[in-house]
Design a protein around this motif. Structure first.
Motif, PDB file in Angstrom:
ATOM      1  N   PHE A 290      47.694  52.871  26.200  1.00 51.90           N
ATOM      2  CA  PHE A 290      46.529  52.065  26.569  1.00 51.90           C
ATOM      3  C   PHE A 290      45.861  51.377  25.378  1.00 51.90           C
ATOM      4  N   GLU A 291      46.356  51.572  24.159  1.00 51.31           N
ATOM      5  CA  GLU A 291      45.641  51.093  22.970  1.00 51.31           C
ATOM      6  C   GLU A 291      45.410  49.582  22.986  1.00 51.31           C
ATOM      7  N   ASP A 292      46.413  48.814  23.362  1.00 54.58           N
ATOM      8  CA  ASP A 292      46.249  47.353  23.382  1.00 54.58           C
ATOM      9  C   ASP A 292      45.190  46.932  24.392  1.00 54.58           C
ATOM     10  N   ASP A 293      45.201  47.551  25.571  1.00 58.46           N
ATOM     11  CA  ASP A 293      44.197  47.220  26.589  1.00 58.46           C
ATOM     12  C   ASP A 293      42.803  47.593  26.114  1.00 58.46           C
ATOM     13  N   LEU A 294      42.680  48.744  25.456  1.00 58.63           N
ATOM     14  CA  LEU A 294      41.364  49.222  25.027  1.00 58.63           C
ATOM     15  C   LEU A 294      40.725  48.264  24.024  1.00 58.63           C
ATOM     16  N   LYS A 295      41.521  47.720  23.117  1.00 58.15           N
ATOM     17  CA  LYS A 295      40.975  46.775  22.138  1.00 58.15           C
ATOM     18  C   LYS A 295      40.324  45.585  22.831  1.00 58.15           C
ATOM     19  N   ILE A 296      40.959  45.110  23.884  1.00 58.80           N
ATOM     20  CA  ILE A 296      40.415  43.965  24.631  1.00 58.80           C
ATOM     21  C   ILE A 296      39.160  44.369  25.393  1.00 58.80           C
ATOM     22  N   ILE A 297      39.181  45.557  25.975  1.00 58.62           N
ATOM     23  CA  ILE A 297      38.063  46.016  26.810  1.00 58.62           C
ATOM     24  C   ILE A 297      36.767  46.109  26.009  1.00 58.62           C
ATOM     25  N   ILE A 298      36.832  46.662  24.806  1.00 52.71           N
ATOM     26  CA  ILE A 298      35.603  46.946  24.052  1.00 52.71           C
ATOM     27  C   ILE A 298      35.322  45.908  22.966  1.00 52.71           C
ATOM     28  N   GLU A 299      36.135  44.869  22.913  1.00 50.44           N
ATOM     29  CA  GLU A 299      35.911  43.844  21.895  1.00 50.44           C
ATOM     30  C   GLU A 299      34.529  43.208  22.067  1.00 50.44           C
ATOM     31  N   GLY A 300      33.760  43.193  20.989  1.00 51.07           N
ATOM     32  CA  GLY A 300      32.435  42.572  21.012  1.00 51.07           C
ATOM     33  C   GLY A 300      31.336  43.438  21.571  1.00 51.07           C
ATOM     34  N   LEU A 301      31.651  44.654  22.046  1.00 48.10           N
ATOM     35  CA  LEU A 301      30.630  45.532  22.601  1.00 48.10           C
ATOM     36  C   LEU A 301      30.016  46.366  21.484  1.00 48.10           C
ATOM     37  N   ALA A 302      28.679  46.376  21.409  1.00 47.58           N
ATOM     38  CA  ALA A 302      28.001  47.000  20.271  1.00 47.58           C
ATOM     39  C   ALA A 302      27.535  48.422  20.548  1.00 47.58           C
ATOM     40  N   THR A 303      27.155  48.723  21.783  1.00 47.83           N
ATOM     41  CA  THR A 303      26.541  50.020  22.074  1.00 47.83           C
ATOM     42  C   THR A 303      27.500  50.922  22.842  1.00 47.83           C
ATOM     43  N   ASP A 304      27.247  52.237  22.735  1.00 47.45           N
ATOM     44  CA  ASP A 304      28.041  53.203  23.506  1.00 47.45           C
ATOM     45  C   ASP A 304      27.889  52.971  25.001  1.00 47.45           C
ATOM     46  N   LYS A 305      26.677  52.631  25.423  1.00 47.40           N
ATOM     47  CA  LYS A 305      26.438  52.408  26.850  1.00 47.40           C
ATOM     48  C   LYS A 305      27.317  51.280  27.375  1.00 47.40           C
ATOM     49  N   GLU A 306      27.438  50.207  26.609  1.00 51.13           N
ATOM     50  CA  GLU A 306      28.277  49.083  27.025  1.00 51.13           C
ATOM     51  C   GLU A 306      29.749  49.494  27.074  1.00 51.13           C
ATOM     52  N   LYS A 307      30.176  50.263  26.091  1.00 53.09           N
ATOM     53  CA  LYS A 307      31.576  50.700  26.045  1.00 53.09           C
ATOM     54  C   LYS A 307      31.896  51.632  27.217  1.00 53.09           C
ATOM     55  N   ILE A 308      30.995  52.580  27.485  1.00 55.75           N
ATOM     56  CA  ILE A 308      31.204  53.510  28.601  1.00 55.75           C
ATOM     57  C   ILE A 308      31.363  52.739  29.904  1.00 55.75           C
ATOM     58  N   GLN A 309      30.447  51.803  30.138  1.00 55.97           N
ATOM     59  CA  GLN A 309      30.473  51.031  31.380  1.00 55.97           C
ATOM     60  C   GLN A 309      31.753  50.209  31.488  1.00 55.97           C
ATOM     61  N   ALA A 310      32.158  49.578  30.387  1.00 54.39           N
ATOM     62  CA  ALA A 310      33.334  48.714  30.417  1.00 54.39           C
ATOM     63  C   ALA A 310      34.614  49.517  30.634  1.00 54.39           C
ATOM     64  N   ILE A 311      34.756  50.636  29.931  1.00 58.46           N
ATOM     65  CA  ILE A 311      35.963  51.465  30.082  1.00 58.46           C
ATOM     66  C   ILE A 311      36.020  52.073  31.478  1.00 58.46           C
ATOM     67  N   TYR A 312      34.882  52.543  31.954  1.00 57.13           N
ATOM     68  CA  TYR A 312      34.832  53.139  33.294  1.00 57.13           C
ATOM     69  C   TYR A 312      35.250  52.128  34.361  1.00 57.13           C
ATOM     70  N   LYS A 313      34.696  50.919  34.295  1.00 56.98           N
ATOM     71  CA  LYS A 313      35.021  49.911  35.300  1.00 56.98           C
ATOM     72  C   LYS A 313      36.497  49.516  35.220  1.00 56.98           C
ATOM     73  N   PHE A 314      37.045  49.479  33.996  1.00 52.78           N
ATOM     74  CA  PHE A 314      38.463  49.124  33.846  1.00 52.78           C
ATOM     75  C   PHE A 314      39.357  50.153  34.529  1.00 52.78           C
ATOM     76  N   VAL A 315      39.146  51.425  34.218  1.00 51.27           N
ATOM     77  CA  VAL A 315      39.983  52.481  34.810  1.00 51.27           C
ATOM     78  C   VAL A 315      39.772  52.530  36.317  1.00 51.27           C
ATOM     79  N   GLN A 316      38.534  52.425  36.735  1.00 49.07           N
ATOM     80  CA  GLN A 316      38.188  52.476  38.160  1.00 49.07           C
ATOM     81  C   GLN A 316      38.901  51.369  38.936  1.00 49.07           C
TER      82      GLN A 316
END
Length: 647
Positions: A290-316
């Motif tokens: 999943f490493e390549d996908d993860l780089k795209i998902i969290i690119e430009g996200l500054a806070t943990d809250k944003e990262k959590i939300q983005a990763i969760y929605k991607f997997v979901q």
């Protein structure tokens, strides 16, 4: 709410008492038994188990391998046609791995009274079936011949199992009454078992040393008489949680001249066993897929809250749950990710691994689903589900990506079951309270007018949050608008709905908001020059859901909730208010429930505000009488009429 509020009768260890001396054997059917028309204690029973008798013994072969042999006898009486389903019986057994269980039915006979004589019909081979549930489990089924009202059926089976760590659960209760249950377990002196009896029925236990045979044994006999039928009640999620069941798990083995081998685990041991399994801990460390996908998902996200939300929605959104539970992966996270489908463990371990790689301190939380029951003591089968947890200060953010309508911080209701256990890579674990959740709200605002013919026309706005919105999305997001309106009209009766609109159905972070116009035909009764109005209209609770006088089980409301109704009705020309119900405020003991009712009027309108809160998942059975009375008073108040009179 703590676990002890359930008031389960849990017996750990053994209690010695006298047993009944009556002999219960198959083949001793009498004319009197066949003539019996109804159960002597429960006349409503369609059938009854006259006795259930079992015996578990250990055998050892020349290689030192133990086998647990369990024989079970059943004798069942059919009273009514509704009881004919008892002609079908089934037993599950395990066939996975190098060693398997074997199961054999025997002594299967149906007895009928024909011309004053007892007629026996034996089960033939075509009445026995075997089915494969999955690669590890099978079930054998029998269909007893010539079963009719008045029949007595008898059968027995023998289960031979190489798995001595945990016995099959022994049920003292059934969906029909049980006159007599007796279960004997012969335990070699080398073995020590933890025994737990759950439920509300009092089981007698006798403990006797046996010195004869190939090895010394201790015989434990469990007996109970006149067990009432286990009947489903409203507001019970899993009746098994309150059923009288004997559970046995091996604690230790101590052979003469050898050190004690401790088998049983504490919770830390259970957690370690699960984490060390390649289907769990090793899967959390895999990340290349999943490493390549993860780089795209969290690119430009500054806070943990944003990262959590983005990763969760991607997997979901990427993954689809295959409806299989489990704390271990089946095909592995890599294959599940590629195929975009997997079991609970695969989906949520992918989520946890991605969060960890993004620098979020996420860990697995082991859970027992509501259907799996409550984890009463540390054992290897206590948990059957895994979710993600992110520890922040004094709180834990829960995540489960198996449901596309869930939001961060929520679990599906199937997984909200008392306590879970968070598992950290460094080996520590802690209990997590899964019932510490916010209320789910339903807020209804109604603006209407009462017509001279007694019809009420108006507009309604209904807002749903948390589990209320989740259930609405799960049930209706794929239903057409016309079908949904039809369902609403059938639910509320006497209501015609138009101009329907729903907002945020796909935006799961926002409340679901419904608005529609309506015409209501059944909330105003005109008698002479007066109108008698039910101001809550189709939201009035007219019938108490709690009808029985006593209840053994806790009342499960599924989740805490707050319902509010704000109603404004315009009075028809030529009428004025003659009577308004008094304001009322009810508080149930221990704060379990709150009901507030207030109605006022002006020259042209009536205003009503009603609030109904349930503040706990469960109300203990000892508070049932108070709860029933609480609902009684609330319904009486809701059904009071506002009276208008012609000027």
């Amino acid at each position: 709410m703590k676990l002890n509020h359930l008031k389960l009768i849990i017996i750990i260890g053994l209690i010695t008492s006298n047993l009944f001396s009556q002999d219960y054997k198959l083949g001793k059917v009498t004319i009197e038994e066949l003539k019996e028309k109804r159960h002597p204690i429960d006349s409503s029973a369609a059938a009854a188990i006259l006795f259930k008798k079992g015996e578990s013994k250990f055998e050892i072969n020349s290689s030192g391998e133990w086998t647990l042999v369990t024989d079970v006898d059943y004798k069942i009486k059919i009273y009514k046609k509704e009881g004919l389903d008892n002609a079908n019986q089934e037993v599950y057994y395990y066939v996975g791995g190098a060693r398997e269980e074997t199961l054999r039915f025997k002594n299967a006979v149906t007895y009928n009274l024909v011309d004053g004589k007892i007629e026996k019909t034996k089960l033939k081979s075509d009445g026995e079936f075997k089915e494969e549930i999955n690669e590890d489990n099978k079930v054998k089924k029998i269909t007893m011949p010539q079963v009719k009202e008045g029949s007595i059926i008898e059968y027995s089976y023998t289960l031979r199992s190489p798995f001595i760590v945990k016995f099959d659960d022994w049920y003292f209760q059934s969906e029909i009454p049980v006159n007599h249950v007796e279960y004997s377990v012969y335990v070699p002196k080398y073995f020590k078992y933890r025994t737990v009896i759950t439920g509300y029925e009092s089981v007698s236990v006798e403990d006797v040393a046996i010195s004869t045979g190939s090895f010394p044994q201790q015989k434990y006999t469990y007996t109970i008489e006149n067990v009432p039928a286990l009947k489903e009640e409203n507001f019970v999620t899993n009746i098994k949680n309150y059923t009288s069941i004997l559970k046995n798990e091996l604690v230790s083995i101590s052979y003469p001249g050898e050190p004690v081998d401790n088998i049983a685990l504490d919770w830390d041991g259970v957690v370690k066993t699960i984490y060390d399994d390649d289907r769990f801990g090793k899967e959390l460390k895999s990340k290349s897929y999943f490493e390549d996908d993860l780089k795209i998902i969290i690119e430009g996200l500054a806070t943990d809250k944003e990262k959590i939300q983005a990763i969760y929605k991607f997997v979901q959104n990427k993954m689809t749950w295959n409806d299989n539970n489990g704390v271990f992966t089946k095909d592995g996270v890599r294959k599940a990710y590629k195929n975009k489908t997997g079991n609970v463990a695969e989906i949520n371990l992918i989520l946890i691994a991605m969060l960890k790689e993004a620098g979020i301190e996420a860990n697995p939380i082991l859970v027992s689903t509501r259907k799996n029951g409550i984890a009463l003591y540390p054992n290897r089968t206590a948990f059957n589900y895994v979710v993600a947890g992110i520890e922040v200060q004094d709180d834990v953010i829960l995540l489960d990506a198996t449901n596309k309508n869930l939001t961060v911080g929520m679990l599906p209701l199937r997984a909200v079951n008392w306590y879970g256990r968070i598992v950290r890579e460094r080996g520590s674990s802690n209990e997590i309270d899964l019932l510490d959740v916010s209320h789910s709200n339903e807020n209804v605002i109604i603006l209407g007018k009462i017509n001279a013919d007694g019809k009420i026309e108006g507009k309604l706005r209904r807002q749903l949050t948390r589990y209320n919105s989740l259930l609405h999305r799960d049930n209706y997001s794929e239903v057409s608008e016309d079908s949904y309106i039809e369902k609403l009209e059938n639910r509320y009766k006497s209501v015609e709905i138009g101009e329907y609109k729903v907002d945020n159905l796909k935006e799961v972070e926002k409340p679901v908001v419904e608005t529609y116009s309506f015409v209501e035909n059944n909330s105003v009764e005109i008698i002479g020059n007066k109108m008698y109005i039910s101001p809550l209209m189709f939201f009035t609770l007219n019938e108490n859901p709690f009808k029985v006088d006593e209840r053994k089980y806790p009342v499960d409301f599924h989740f805490p909730f707050k319902d509010s109704y704000n109603v404004s009705l315009t009075i028809p020309d030529g009428y004025e208010v003659e009577f308004l119900p008094e304001a009322s405020s009810l508080l149930m003991e221990n704060g379990y429930g709150v009901f507030r009712y207030n109605v006022s009027s002006s020259e042209k309108s009536i205003q009503m505000l009603v609030n109904f809160n349930v503040n706990a998942f469960y109300v203990p059975s000892q508070n049932y009488a108070t709860l029933k009375n609480f609902f009684k008073i609330m319904i009486e108040k809701q059904t009071e009429k506002i009276i208008l009179i012609k000027k």
